[in-house]
Motif scaffolding. Structure first.
Motif, short mmCIF file in Angstrom:
data_model
loop_
_atom_site.label_atom_id
_atom_site.label_comp_id
_atom_site.label_asym_id
_atom_site.label_seq_id
_atom_site.Cartn_x
_atom_site.Cartn_y
_atom_site.Cartn_z
N HIS A 139 -50.95 -9.91 39.36
CA HIS A 139 -49.52 -9.94 39.68
C HIS A 139 -49.34 -9.61 41.15
O HIS A 139 -49.90 -8.64 41.64
N ILE A 154 -46.72 -16.34 41.39
CA ILE A 154 -46.33 -14.93 41.30
C ILE A 154 -47.40 -14.13 40.54
O ILE A 154 -47.79 -13.05 40.93
N MET A 155 -47.79 -14.70 39.41
CA MET A 155 -48.71 -13.95 38.54
C MET A 155 -49.45 -14.90 37.62
O MET A 155 -49.05 -16.05 37.45
N LYS A 211 -43.23 -8.64 31.42
CA LYS A 211 -41.89 -8.99 31.89
C LYS A 211 -40.94 -7.79 31.88
O LYS A 211 -40.12 -7.64 32.77
N PHE A 218 -42.01 -3.98 37.92
CA PHE A 218 -41.79 -4.95 39.00
C PHE A 218 -40.30 -5.28 39.00
O PHE A 218 -39.67 -5.35 37.94
N LYS A 237 -37.68 -8.20 40.85
CA LYS A 237 -37.60 -9.40 41.69
C LYS A 237 -36.24 -9.49 42.39
O LYS A 237 -35.20 -9.24 41.78
#
Lengths: 81, 145
Positions: free
Chosen positions: B78, B89-90, B114, B119, B121
């Motif tokens: 990631h 992205i990953m 997710k 993370f 965004k």
């Protein structure tokens, strides 16, 4: 303890991390203390249902105790992937 | 293996290396996430993460997958930092003797990273930048496991 902020919480408060002297028993108590500091904190923590918290890098609930915790992080729901 | 990095990576080369190393597994499934321009105005994406917790969370999610399914190996890469439209992205990859295990474990890894890996965004457009809101369906997706 170290208090960390991420994403829009960090932007609203204006710093990525800070050392906080507190005797708060739970995360909720800490939130009450932070909100009383300044308007930017009050705004960031206005709706804790929109926030998540991690204690020493593990996800936790807002009623969790802070005893022995060194690092508290506040952030919005995660959007990885 | 878990990797969290700002540098771009070649998903094809990573998958080939993973497949070669997991030789004998028979079934390899992979998923790659790419920065997409849905509205036509996206200039890029900024991904923030919680260094330390990210690696721990991904490690725990991967360990959970390895325990739930019969996997020879699994891979999660990631990125964080600034990404342009079209950049990877990953990726996740799973290797198993069984196709079903490989597919299910890959979906499980995706669902969990997710909404359980730290993370965030931010989409950057000509008009400014906006944090991507989490979706209820991403949270709901966890309940099937």
């Amino acid at each position: 303890m170290q208090v960390l902020y991420f994403a829009w919480v960090r932007e609203r408060i204006g710093v990525p991390r800070e050392e906080v002297e507190t005797s708060a028993v739970t995360v909720n108590d800490l939130v009450v203390e932070l909100r009383a500091r300044e308007e930017r904190y009050d705004a960031a923590f206005a709706d804790t249902s929109a926030l998540r918290v991690a204690l020493d890098q593990e996800l936790a609930e807002f009623d969790a105790p802070l005893s022995g915790v060194r690092e508290v992080a506040f952030f919005p729901p995660m959007t990885g992937g | 293996m878990i990797r969290v990095q700002s540098e771009a990576f070649d998903a094809g080369a990573e998958l080939n290396a993973f497949s070669t190393q997991a030789a004998g597994a028979g079934a390899v499934v992979s998923f790659t996430g790419v920065v997409r321009d849905v509205t036509g105005g996206l200039s890029g994406m900024e991904i923030e993460h919680y260094e330390g917790m990210t690696e721990k969370a991904l490690g725990a999610i991967r360990a959970d997958a390895m325990q739930r399914w019969e996997l020879a190996d699994s891979l999660v890469i990631h990125r964080f930092g600034r990404l342009e439209v079209g950049e990877v992205i990953m990726m996740v990859a799973t290797a198993s003797k069984h196709r079903k295990d490989a597919f299910e474990a890959a979906e499980f890894l995706m669902d969990y990273l997710k909404s359980r890996a730290p993370f965030w965004k931010k989409e950057i457009t000509a008009d400014g930048a906006d944090w991507v809101a989490s979706k209820d369906e991403d949270e709901d997706a966890l309940s099937r496991w």
